[in-house]
Design a protein around this motif. Structure first.
Motif, PDB file in Angstrom:
ATOM      1  N   LEU A  83       0.813  -1.215   0.000  1.00  0.00           N
ATOM      2  CA  LEU A  83       0.000   0.000   0.000  1.00  0.00           C
ATOM      3  C   LEU A  83       0.849   1.269   0.000  1.00  0.00           C
ATOM      4  CD1 LEU A  83      -2.757  -1.143   2.498  1.00  0.00           C
ATOM      5  CD2 LEU A  83      -3.155  -0.432   0.129  1.00  0.00           C
ATOM      6  N   ARG A 142      -0.474   2.112  -5.991  1.00  0.00           N
ATOM      7  CA  ARG A 142      -1.731   2.852  -5.910  1.00  0.00           C
ATOM      8  C   ARG A 142      -2.897   1.935  -6.238  1.00  0.00           C
ATOM      9  NH1 ARG A 142      -3.376   7.705  -9.989  1.00  0.00           N
ATOM     10  NH2 ARG A 142      -5.433   8.128  -9.155  1.00  0.00           N
ATOM     11  N   ASP A 170      -7.479   1.653  -6.000  1.00  0.00           N
ATOM     12  CA  ASP A 170      -8.738   2.358  -5.778  1.00  0.00           C
ATOM     13  C   ASP A 170      -9.450   1.826  -4.540  1.00  0.00           C
ATOM     14  OD1 ASP A 170      -8.661   3.972  -8.195  1.00  0.00           O
ATOM     15  OD2 ASP A 170      -9.043   2.115  -9.281  1.00  0.00           O
ATOM     16  N   GLN A 185      -4.149   8.345   2.785  1.00  0.00           N
ATOM     17  CA  GLN A 185      -4.209   7.787   1.442  1.00  0.00           C
ATOM     18  C   GLN A 185      -5.613   7.892   0.875  1.00  0.00           C
ATOM     19  OE1 GLN A 185      -1.784   4.010   2.589  1.00  0.00           O
ATOM     20  NE2 GLN A 185      -1.717   4.156   0.355  1.00  0.00           N
ATOM     21  N   LEU A 229      -7.946   6.199  -0.666  1.00  0.00           N
ATOM     22  CA  LEU A 229      -8.209   4.787  -0.914  1.00  0.00           C
ATOM     23  C   LEU A 229      -9.488   4.364  -0.213  1.00  0.00           C
ATOM     24  CD1 LEU A 229      -7.050   1.918  -1.843  1.00  0.00           C
ATOM     25  CD2 LEU A 229      -6.029   1.829   0.439  1.00  0.00           C
ATOM     26  N   HIS A 236     -12.987   9.080  -2.854  1.00  0.00           N
ATOM     27  CA  HIS A 236     -11.796   8.300  -3.169  1.00  0.00           C
ATOM     28  C   HIS A 236     -11.462   8.318  -4.650  1.00  0.00           C
ATOM     29  CE1 HIS A 236     -12.195   6.954   0.913  1.00  0.00           C
ATOM     30  NE2 HIS A 236     -13.404   6.548   0.656  1.00  0.00           N
TER      31      HIS A 236
END
Length: 222
Positions: free
Chosen positions: A41, A45, A47, A72, A74, A122
């Protein structure tokens, strides 16, 4: 297309999730322990991260805490056999976006993934995904099944508008902002065969407009 990290030490379950998501057009990586996931992580990268709570090396809760401490961008969905209300609340308070108890149906898992991404928190400004189609908004790039897709500026704008609707019908008047009535039909006819190879269909909705749909690849048709 979503870039997904599956963090699950149950090999059979991880394989089942990854195979199904890849069949849906997503890019998937799988790791089996928390420490390896934390390393991945930091350097890659994604989603969405699908994280089991009970992991060797580092728990799913610890992973979520680390993701949020690094700020992040995410989406995180916890997947676990623990279904107690206190466990769900704890995971969500740490920063998870959703919580799915085992056993679960794979279509529900992917629906939840799409739902957390649709909230907008995100999604990067550069990315717009619809199945195997990926549009990079910042530099006007496009790819289909990971292969670069060359588009004219108006084709790109039309496709972006259809993809952003996420399966909903887009009024013809809205699409005409990018092209005249006659030209619109030309652009749509050009896009259809190129998208059909990846199971995407631009459907005409008589009297209303157009809709981008996903179809099984052996039956896709304009």
């Amino acid at each position: 297309m979503m870039r997904v990290l599956v963090v699950e030490d149950d090999v059979e379950l991880a394989e089942g999730i990854s195979l199904w998501l890849r069949g849906e057009g997503d890019r998937v990586e799988v790791v089996g322990d928390g420490a390896a996931a934390a390393e991945r992580l930091v350097h890659q990268r994604f989603d969405v991260a699908l994280i089991d709570v009970g992991l060797p090396g580092q728990s799913g809760y610890e992973l979520v805490r680390g993701i949020r401490s690094r700020r992040q961008n995410l989406a995180v969905i916890l997947i676990t056999a623990r279904d107690a209300l206190s466990d769900r609340i704890y995971g969500l308070e740490l920063g998870a976006d959703d919580y799915l108890a085992k056993p679960f149906e794979l279509p529900e898992l992917r629906a939840r993934m799409r739902a957390v991404l649709r909230r907008g928190d995100h999604l990067s400004e550069e990315d717009l995904h619809f199945g195997p189609l990926w549009l990079q908004v910042h530099d006007y790039q496009a790819s289909l099944d990971g292969v670069a897709l060359t588009l004219t500026p108006r084709e790109w704008t039309l496709l972006r508008t259809l993809a952003a609707a996420d399966g909903r019908t887009v009024a013809k008047e809205r699409l005409l902002a990018a092209a005249s009535s006659n030209a619109l039909e030309v652009y749509i006819s050009r896009l259809r065969p190129r998208l059909a190879t990846a199971g995407l269909v631009i459907r005409s909705i008589r009297g209303f407009g157009y809709r981008l749909e996903r179809q099984p690849r052996d039956t896709a048709a304009p």
